[in-house]
Design a protein around this motif. Structure first.
Motif, short mmCIF file in Angstrom:
data_model
loop_
_atom_site.label_atom_id
_atom_site.label_comp_id
_atom_site.label_asym_id
_atom_site.label_seq_id
_atom_site.Cartn_x
_atom_site.Cartn_y
_atom_site.Cartn_z
N ARG A 98 31.63 16.03 3.53
CA ARG A 98 31.94 15.88 4.96
C ARG A 98 31.56 17.13 5.74
N ALA A 99 31.72 18.29 5.14
CA ALA A 99 31.32 19.53 5.82
C ALA A 99 29.80 19.59 6.00
N LEU A 100 29.06 19.05 5.02
CA LEU A 100 27.60 19.02 5.10
C LEU A 100 27.09 17.87 5.96
N GLY A 101 27.92 16.85 6.14
CA GLY A 101 27.52 15.68 6.91
C GLY A 101 26.66 14.70 6.15
N ARG A 102 26.75 14.74 4.81
CA ARG A 102 25.97 13.82 3.98
C ARG A 102 26.65 13.65 2.62
N PRO A 103 26.43 12.51 1.95
CA PRO A 103 26.96 12.35 0.61
C PRO A 103 26.29 13.33 -0.36
N LEU A 104 27.02 13.73 -1.38
CA LEU A 104 26.44 14.59 -2.41
C LEU A 104 25.68 13.74 -3.41
N SER A 105 24.62 14.30 -3.97
CA SER A 105 23.88 13.61 -5.02
C SER A 105 24.65 13.76 -6.34
N PRO A 106 24.40 12.90 -7.29
CA PRO A 106 25.08 13.03 -8.59
C PRO A 106 24.77 14.35 -9.30
N LYS A 107 23.64 14.99 -8.98
CA LYS A 107 23.29 16.26 -9.62
C LYS A 107 24.00 17.46 -8.99
N GLU A 108 24.60 17.25 -7.81
CA GLU A 108 25.32 18.33 -7.15
C GLU A 108 26.77 18.33 -7.64
N THR A 109 27.28 19.51 -7.96
CA THR A 109 28.67 19.63 -8.38
C THR A 109 29.38 20.57 -7.42
N VAL A 110 30.70 20.50 -7.44
CA VAL A 110 31.51 21.36 -6.58
C VAL A 110 32.46 22.14 -7.47
N HIS A 111 32.43 23.46 -7.32
CA HIS A 111 33.23 24.37 -8.12
C HIS A 111 34.43 24.86 -7.32
N HIS A 112 35.61 24.87 -7.94
CA HIS A 112 36.80 25.46 -7.34
C HIS A 112 36.77 26.96 -7.66
N ILE A 113 36.56 27.77 -6.65
CA ILE A 113 36.39 29.22 -6.84
C ILE A 113 37.60 29.84 -7.53
N ASN A 114 38.82 29.47 -7.10
CA ASN A 114 40.01 30.09 -7.69
C ASN A 114 40.50 29.36 -8.95
N GLY A 115 39.78 28.32 -9.38
CA GLY A 115 40.13 27.61 -10.60
C GLY A 115 41.22 26.57 -10.44
N ASP A 116 41.81 26.44 -9.26
CA ASP A 116 42.89 25.48 -9.01
C ASP A 116 42.28 24.15 -8.57
N LYS A 117 42.33 23.14 -9.43
CA LYS A 117 41.72 21.84 -9.16
C LYS A 117 42.39 21.11 -7.98
N GLN A 118 43.57 21.52 -7.61
CA GLN A 118 44.30 20.89 -6.51
C GLN A 118 44.01 21.55 -5.16
N ASP A 119 43.37 22.72 -5.17
CA ASP A 119 43.10 23.50 -3.95
C ASP A 119 41.75 23.10 -3.38
N ASN A 120 41.75 22.11 -2.49
CA ASN A 120 40.51 21.56 -1.96
C ASN A 120 40.19 22.07 -0.55
N ARG A 121 40.64 23.27 -0.24
CA ARG A 121 40.25 23.89 1.02
C ARG A 121 38.75 24.22 0.93
N LEU A 122 38.02 24.01 2.01
CA LEU A 122 36.59 24.24 2.01
C LEU A 122 36.24 25.65 1.56
N GLU A 123 37.02 26.64 1.98
CA GLU A 123 36.73 28.03 1.60
C GLU A 123 36.93 28.30 0.11
N ASN A 124 37.56 27.37 -0.61
CA ASN A 124 37.74 27.51 -2.05
C ASN A 124 36.71 26.71 -2.84
N LEU A 125 35.79 26.05 -2.15
CA LEU A 125 34.83 25.17 -2.82
C LEU A 125 33.42 25.72 -2.70
N GLN A 126 32.67 25.58 -3.76
CA GLN A 126 31.30 26.08 -3.81
C GLN A 126 30.39 24.98 -4.34
#
Length: 108
Positions: free
Chosen positions: A52-80
């Motif tokens: 949603r931040a990018l304005g497009r669906p992610l491809s299956p090859k794209e992954t999203v990493h939780h920077i602080n390791g907390d799988k429940q912390d889905n704040r944009l600034e914690n996602l890479q």
């Protein structure tokens, strides 16, 4: 469909937690990110936040990493956003300044 789901007695806002500890969010057919949902109608919430931040669906090859390791912390600034799979606890930072704002650069 969304209105009927919200009226259902067991409706909990469309958020579930997977067995792996990730938040799953209900995605309806009229949502621009509907291609990211499973057959059950849910998508991983951290992937939706980045998409949603990018304005497009992610491809299956794209992954999203939780920077602080907390799988429940889905704040944009914690996602890479990453290309392909990534290991647990792996975070890429600039070797010079420590910034997490990095991007791939083509080598000539």
């Amino acid at each position: 469909l969304k209105a009927s789901a919200e009226r259902h007695g067991l409706w909990k806002g469309g958020i579930l937690t997977s067995g792996e500890g990730y938040k799953l969010e209900m995605v309806f057919a009229d949502d621009p990110m509907h291609s990211m949902r499973s057959r059950a109608g849910y998508a991983m919430q951290h992937r939706l936040v980045v998409a949603r931040a990018l304005g497009r669906p992610l491809s299956p090859k794209e992954t999203v990493h939780h920077i602080n390791g907390d799988k429940q912390d889905n704040r944009l600034e914690n996602l890479q956003l990453r290309q392909s799979a990534h290991g647990t606890g792996v975070v890429f930072v600039c070797a010079e300044c420590g910034s997490r704002h990095i991007k791939p650069v083509a080598l000539d």
